[in-house]
Design a protein around this motif. Sequence first.
Motif, short mmCIF file in Angstrom:
data_model
loop_
_atom_site.label_atom_id
_atom_site.label_comp_id
_atom_site.label_asym_id
_atom_site.label_seq_id
_atom_site.Cartn_x
_atom_site.Cartn_y
_atom_site.Cartn_z
N ILE A 1 53.30 -4.36 -9.34
CA ILE A 1 53.12 -3.07 -9.71
C ILE A 1 52.95 -3.21 -11.53
O ILE A 1 54.10 -3.70 -11.92
N TYR A 2 52.07 -2.65 -12.16
CA TYR A 2 52.01 -2.80 -13.73
C TYR A 2 52.59 -1.53 -14.21
O TYR A 2 53.85 -1.86 -15.20
N THR A 3 52.76 -0.25 -13.81
CA THR A 3 53.63 0.73 -14.61
C THR A 3 54.36 1.28 -13.42
O THR A 3 53.73 1.61 -12.33
N MET A 4 55.61 1.72 -13.72
CA MET A 4 56.55 2.49 -12.81
C MET A 4 57.01 3.58 -13.85
O MET A 4 57.45 3.16 -14.98
N GLY A 5 57.27 4.74 -13.37
CA GLY A 5 57.92 5.57 -14.11
C GLY A 5 58.46 6.76 -13.45
O GLY A 5 58.47 7.11 -12.16
N TRP A 6 58.81 7.90 -14.21
CA TRP A 6 59.18 9.28 -13.78
C TRP A 6 58.22 10.38 -14.39
O TRP A 6 58.04 10.35 -15.44
N PHE A 7 58.12 11.21 -13.36
CA PHE A 7 57.36 12.50 -13.95
C PHE A 7 58.13 13.70 -13.24
O PHE A 7 59.03 13.35 -12.52
N ARG A 8 57.99 14.62 -13.91
CA ARG A 8 58.58 16.02 -13.36
C ARG A 8 57.77 17.16 -13.32
O ARG A 8 56.83 17.22 -14.08
N GLN A 9 58.16 18.08 -12.56
CA GLN A 9 57.45 19.42 -12.57
C GLN A 9 58.38 20.50 -12.25
O GLN A 9 59.17 20.51 -11.37
N ALA A 10 58.49 21.54 -13.28
CA ALA A 10 59.15 22.55 -13.03
C ALA A 10 58.61 23.75 -12.54
O ALA A 10 57.18 23.72 -12.46
N PRO A 11 59.12 24.67 -11.89
CA PRO A 11 58.53 25.86 -11.40
C PRO A 11 57.63 26.43 -12.11
O PRO A 11 58.06 26.88 -13.39
N GLY A 12 56.27 26.77 -11.85
CA GLY A 12 55.11 27.35 -12.61
C GLY A 12 54.60 26.50 -13.60
O GLY A 12 53.72 27.19 -14.37
N LYS A 13 54.94 25.15 -13.58
CA LYS A 13 54.67 24.28 -14.73
C LYS A 13 53.82 23.26 -14.09
O LYS A 13 53.68 22.69 -12.98
N GLN A 14 52.88 22.60 -15.08
CA GLN A 14 52.33 21.62 -14.55
C GLN A 14 53.31 20.18 -14.55
O GLN A 14 54.21 20.14 -15.25
N ARG A 15 52.97 19.11 -13.84
CA ARG A 15 53.68 17.81 -13.71
C ARG A 15 53.48 17.19 -15.10
O ARG A 15 52.37 17.20 -15.32
N GLU A 16 54.73 16.57 -15.68
CA GLU A 16 54.52 16.06 -16.97
C GLU A 16 55.00 14.75 -16.91
O GLU A 16 56.08 14.48 -16.11
N ALA B 1 58.96 9.18 -18.51
CA ALA B 1 59.09 8.03 -19.09
C ALA B 1 58.52 7.08 -18.03
O ALA B 1 58.38 7.10 -16.95
N THR B 2 57.73 5.99 -18.64
CA THR B 2 57.08 4.80 -18.17
C THR B 2 57.63 3.64 -18.55
O THR B 2 57.96 3.67 -19.87
N GLN B 3 57.37 2.58 -17.66
CA GLN B 3 57.57 1.32 -18.24
C GLN B 3 56.66 0.42 -17.73
O GLN B 3 56.66 0.33 -16.34
N THR B 4 56.17 -0.54 -18.33
CA THR B 4 55.08 -1.64 -17.88
C THR B 4 55.77 -2.86 -17.44
O THR B 4 57.03 -2.97 -17.95
N SER B 5 55.14 -3.41 -16.81
CA SER B 5 55.88 -4.93 -16.21
C SER B 5 56.03 -5.81 -17.52
O SER B 5 56.76 -6.76 -17.44
N ASP B 6 55.34 -5.70 -18.66
CA ASP B 6 55.32 -6.45 -19.83
C ASP B 6 56.22 -5.73 -20.81
O ASP B 6 56.39 -6.18 -22.07
N GLY B 7 56.96 -4.92 -20.30
CA GLY B 7 58.13 -3.95 -21.08
C GLY B 7 57.89 -2.89 -22.23
O GLY B 7 58.54 -2.55 -22.82
N PHE B 8 56.54 -2.50 -22.02
CA PHE B 8 56.06 -1.42 -22.88
C PHE B 8 56.59 -0.08 -22.22
O PHE B 8 56.46 0.07 -21.07
N THR B 9 57.59 0.47 -23.08
CA THR B 9 58.16 1.95 -22.51
C THR B 9 57.49 2.95 -23.19
O THR B 9 57.08 2.91 -24.48
N ASN B 10 57.22 4.30 -22.56
CA ASN B 10 56.81 5.46 -23.10
C ASN B 10 57.68 6.59 -22.82
O ASN B 10 58.07 6.63 -21.67
#
Length: 122
Positions: free
Chosen positions: A31-46, A49-58
């Motif tokens: 898997i190249y990228t694994m991470g987390w998204f969230r969705q609050a009531p009435g809002k879009q998923r955003e 944080a994500t991290q790639t297998s070569d260590g890049f984080t966002n």
Amino acid sequence: QVHLVESGGGLVQPGGSLRLSCAASGEFFSIYTMGWFRQAPGKQRELVATQTSDGFTNYRDSVKGRFTISRDITENTVSLQMNSLKPEDTAIYYCNANGITVSRGNYEQDKWGQGTQVTVSS
């Protein structure tokens, strides 16, 4: 096929901490990228944080300095340590896997877990 299972959500007071974990299972090579998204009531998923297998984080700007993402590449897990939680962090948090190599020449994109509720409230 990749199957993602999250754990670790719950209710916490403002300023508190929670740790979310996600494990990927199934038949795949990497898997190249694994991470987390969230969705609050009435809002879009955003993106949170994500991290790639070569260590890049966002990270999204609002969680920088408070949340930390970490991956175990060999175990196919990703965690999110959330500190100094705020009521605006309340949402369903989803684990995401992207850039999945199932086998040679066979790829999948954007797999999601079922979500785990995080509620920050006094």
